[in-house]
Design an enzyme around this catalytic site. Sequence first.
Site, PDB file in Angstrom:
ATOM      1  N   CYS A  54       0.990  13.787  10.866  1.00  0.00           N
ATOM      2  CA  CYS A  54      -0.144  14.211  10.035  1.00  0.00           C
ATOM      3  C   CYS A  54      -1.379  14.511  10.874  1.00  0.00           C
ATOM      4  O   CYS A  54      -2.283  15.203  10.423  1.00  0.00           O
ATOM      5  CB  CYS A  54      -0.461  13.159   8.971  1.00  0.00           C
ATOM      6  N   GLN A  75       0.191   2.318  11.198  1.00  0.00           N
ATOM      7  CA  GLN A  75       0.679   1.754  12.467  1.00  0.00           C
ATOM      8  C   GLN A  75       0.159   0.337  12.734  1.00  0.00           C
ATOM      9  O   GLN A  75       0.879  -0.518  13.239  1.00  0.00           O
ATOM     10  CB  GLN A  75       0.314   2.702  13.618  1.00  0.00           C
ATOM     11  N   GLU A 132       1.941   6.419   5.354  1.00  0.00           N
ATOM     12  CA  GLU A 132       1.863   6.189   3.908  1.00  0.00           C
ATOM     13  C   GLU A 132       0.780   7.022   3.234  1.00  0.00           C
ATOM     14  O   GLU A 132       0.699   7.065   2.019  1.00  0.00           O
ATOM     15  CB  GLU A 132       1.654   4.693   3.596  1.00  0.00           C
ATOM     16  N   HIS A 133      -0.047   7.675   4.031  1.00  0.00           N
ATOM     17  CA  HIS A 133      -1.095   8.507   3.431  1.00  0.00           C
ATOM     18  C   HIS A 133      -0.678   9.962   3.272  1.00  0.00           C
ATOM     19  O   HIS A 133      -1.269  10.696   2.486  1.00  0.00           O
ATOM     20  CB  HIS A 133      -2.372   8.433   4.264  1.00  0.00           C
TER      21      HIS A 133
HETATM   22 ZN   LIG Z   1      -1.202  10.353   7.809  1.00  0.00          ZN
END
Ligand SMILES: [Zn+2]
Length: 223
Positions: A183, A153, A113-114
């Site tokens: 990411c 997570q 989500e980031h």
């Molecule tokens: Zn991330």
Amino acid sequence: MDNQDPENDNEAMDDHLMSSLETPLRPDAFDLSDQEKINIIADHFKEIMHTLGLDLTDDSLKGTPRRVAKMYVKEIFHGLNPENKPDIRRFENKYKYNRMLVERDITLYSSCEHHFVPIIGKAHVAYIPGEHVIGLSKLNRIVQYYARRPQVQERMTMQIANELKQALQTEDVAVLIEADHLCVMSRGVNDVTSSTITAEYSGLFLEDNYRTEFLSHIRRRQV
Ligand SMILES: [Zn+2]
């Protein structure tokens, strides 16, 4: 108006901290229909591609905004909408099987989500049946439902564990997730070999012998 400095988010969010157990959703999250969302997202995605300098008249690119929008709403973020929650029917535990049941290597595709890039991994879940059991495929469906939304997570692990407790009417559940975060692998620290393991244990799984049995089941690989 919120006056958050957008630069401020970087440190904490790059380290993937999470703020709450519930996925942060606005109260009006589902006022729009899926089709309305697809239209809006497609327009915005077109704008992103245009800003990046891509030529949207190119045959290969022109369908992308709508394709991405549909994929977001209908597939990879499908699990945001409670209407898409799997229907879990409980059955009476007729066999009186009361040993551990482990469903391992459930394929998991989620999204960070980031950064909005994939989290790819395996989930292993277990429970000790009491009065009730559920269909085995429902274990996979619960994992998939919570994976198909922007996630961290740790939260996903706990959300799955909580859902299992509710669905099975027992505290005796375990969830372990091992996953690769794109990411982390393809940007930022560029670490292609690290993976992230999270686990949630409750009820009997807080006891060493149950946890050890669970871990030994998921470590044993098929030949
Ligand atoms: Zn991330």
